[in-house]
Design an enzyme around this catalytic site. Structure first.
Site, PDB file in Angstrom:
ATOM      1  CE1 TYR A 164      12.507  31.412   4.585  1.00 43.75           C
ATOM      2  CE2 TYR A 164      12.565  28.783   4.263  1.00 43.75           C
ATOM      3  CZ  TYR A 164      12.521  30.321   3.809  1.00 43.75           C
ATOM      4  OH  TYR A 164      12.008  30.464   2.605  1.00 43.75           O
TER       5      TYR A 164
ATOM      6  CE  LYS B 131      -0.282  -0.350   4.990  1.00 45.53           C
ATOM      7  NZ  LYS B 131      -1.030  -0.643   6.142  1.00 45.53           N
TER       8      LYS B 131
ATOM      9  CG  MET C 228       8.817  23.371  -0.195  1.00 42.89           C
ATOM     10  SD  MET C 228       7.688  24.389  -1.020  1.00 42.89           S
ATOM     11  CE  MET C 228       6.751  25.315   0.099  1.00 42.89           C
TER      12      MET C 228
HETATM   13  C1  LIG Z   1      -0.327  -1.959   6.720  1.00 38.69           C
HETATM   14  C2  LIG Z   1      -1.002  -3.018   7.246  1.00 38.69           C
HETATM   15  C3  LIG Z   1      -0.188  -4.362   7.338  1.00 38.69           C
HETATM   16  C4  LIG Z   1       1.233  -4.103   7.164  1.00 38.69           C
HETATM   17  O1  LIG Z   1       1.701  -3.703   8.278  1.00 38.69           O
HETATM   18  P1  LIG Z   1       3.286  -3.487   8.721  1.00 38.69           P
HETATM   19  O2  LIG Z   1       3.145  -3.107  10.046  1.00 38.69           O
HETATM   20  O3  LIG Z   1       3.657  -2.398   7.743  1.00 38.69           O
HETATM   21  O4  LIG Z   1       3.908  -4.949   8.492  1.00 38.69           O
HETATM   22  C5  LIG Z   1      -0.831  -5.515   7.269  1.00 38.69           C
HETATM   23  N1  LIG Z   1      -2.433  -5.346   7.670  1.00 38.69           N
HETATM   24  C6  LIG Z   1      -3.161  -4.354   7.764  1.00 38.69           C
HETATM   25  C7  LIG Z   1      -4.426  -4.595   7.825  1.00 38.69           C
HETATM   26  C8  LIG Z   1      -2.497  -3.215   7.540  1.00 38.69           C
HETATM   27  O5  LIG Z   1      -3.191  -2.190   7.281  1.00 38.69           O
END
Ligand SMILES: *Cc1c(COP(=O)(O)O)cnc(C)c1O
Length: 367
Positions: A257, A43, A305
């Site tokens: 800054y 993801k 930035m």
């Molecule tokens: C993000 C996520 C994972 C992976 O988690 P990690 O701690 O990055 O291994 C697994 N299951 C769900 C439901 C998640 O949201």
């Protein structure tokens, strides 16, 4: 490294992703979890590293199940991977989107009764994954909702039942055992359906947490899943920022800054083309560091930035010149170290890695 700079003349910074290390990490996690199967969570664009190249390398190494968060991520990953691997979407279908899941052959994770009805309404009995809440109050069915579902099963098959641990990086936390027990009871209501509870840290809680499938994300990318103990995973990311300018500065002169840093002695300051718009945390102001030709160079002043400044007085003067690369992440200063200095976690450092970096992917040796 000077090669890297000359290969990327337009880059303010170069991000190297070692796909071989990701594959090695997946194999290690799969070995620890065996006989459970090992999926991969990609993801947020593969935690910032590039979902398509990461997932292609893992699919070639034998990974057959990938998790993303959103439908858009699922559609993009299906295009990148072709027909073979399974792709599950953790956030599940938003109203009216079930037909797109079917068109792109994505497995929805159904998190509440509305999503379950949405999927039934889409017809055709396509498989889905069910999430139950075992103690996080985030996504997933409550125990009562699950009991009602078990009494009146839907027409479509469950590919898996999953839940998520809230405290897995703290092995002694009592919530781990209570979530495990609640999840085991839930899974028992769905006999024959593969069960999955553990993400990266959960894998290290031991076999009782592995069930049938584990779902690591962060550990694939080198984040330490067992904070406080030595990291068993390989580092994946190296980030090099390019020096744009070097100045000699007198004692008492301010830098950056807010005139928030004042030189305590005459020295040399290197300005690098990376800033908070690249995901280099502003919280690293006055705290972070880089490494120039192996010498630690403190980050001084605030992070802008698009720019950040380092005191390179301690480095070899020959090494500190425009075009030279300062290591911002790498063997000297890993993702977890940068996160600690920024008051955050490695997950946030990785998933914020900027779109302006030129990216270099190192292929696994056997691919
Ligand atoms: C993000 C996520 C994972 C992976 O988690 P990690 O701690 O990055 O291994 C697994 N299951 C769900 C439901 C998640 O949201």
């Amino acid at each position: 490294m000077s090669d890297l700079a000359s290969l990327h003349p337009r880059a303010g910074a170069v991000l190297e992703v070692d796909l071989g290390a990701i594959v090695a990490n997946w194999r290690l996690l799969a070995q620890i979890a065996a006989p459970a199967g090992c999926a991969a969570v990609v993801k947020a664009n593969g935690y910032g590293l590039g979902a398509a190249p990461v997932a292609r390398a893992l699919a070639a190494a034998g990974c057959g199940l990938f998790f993303v968060a959103t439908l858009d991520e699922g559609i993009a990953l299906r295009r990148a991977l072709g027909a073979g691997p399974e792709i599950a979407v953790l956030n599940g279908p938003l109203a009216g989107t079930a037909p797109e899941f079917i068109a792109h052959r994505l497995l929805p994770v159904l998190n509440h009764p509305g999503q379950i009805a949405e999927w039934e309404g889409a017809g055709d009995d396509h498989a889905a994954i069910l999430q139950v809440d075992s103690g996080m109050a985030r996504l997933g069915l409550t125990a009562a909702e699950l009991a009602a579902l078990a009494a009146r099963p839907p027409s479509y098959p469950w590919r898996a039942v999953i839940s998520h641990l809230a405290c897995a990086e703290t092995p002694e936390h009592p919530q781990n055992a209570s979530q495990r027990a609640r999840f085991a009871a839930a899974a028992a209501l769905l006999p024959g359906v593969p069960a999955s509870l553990a993400a990266s840290s959960g894998i290290f809680l031991g076999a009782p947490y592995h069930f049938d499938i584990v779902r690591p994300g962060a550990a694939l990318y080198g984040v330490n899943p067992i904070p406080g103990r030595s990291n068993p995973l390989r580092q994946v990311v190296r980030l090099y920022g390019k020096i744009l300018q070097v100045r000699q500065i007198d004692r008492g002169e301010p830098v950056g800054y807010g005139a928030a840093h004042v030189m305590q002695a005459p020295g040399r300051v290197a300005t690098v083309g990376v800033g908070y718009a690249d995901g280099w945390p502003r919280a690293l102001g006055h705290r972070g560091c880089g490494h120039l030709a192996g010498t630690r160079v403190p980050l001084i002043g605030r992070v802008s930035m698009d720019l950040v400044t380092f005191d390179v007085s301690a480095a070899d003067p020959g090494a500190a010149h425009p075009g030279a690369l300062i290591e911002l992440l790498g063997p000297h200063y890993g993702v977890d170290a940068a996160a600690a200095d920024a008051g955050t976690i490695g997950y946030e450092i990785l998933s914020a890695l900027g779109a302006r970096y030129h990216r270099v992917y190192r292929a696994p040796p056997d691919q």
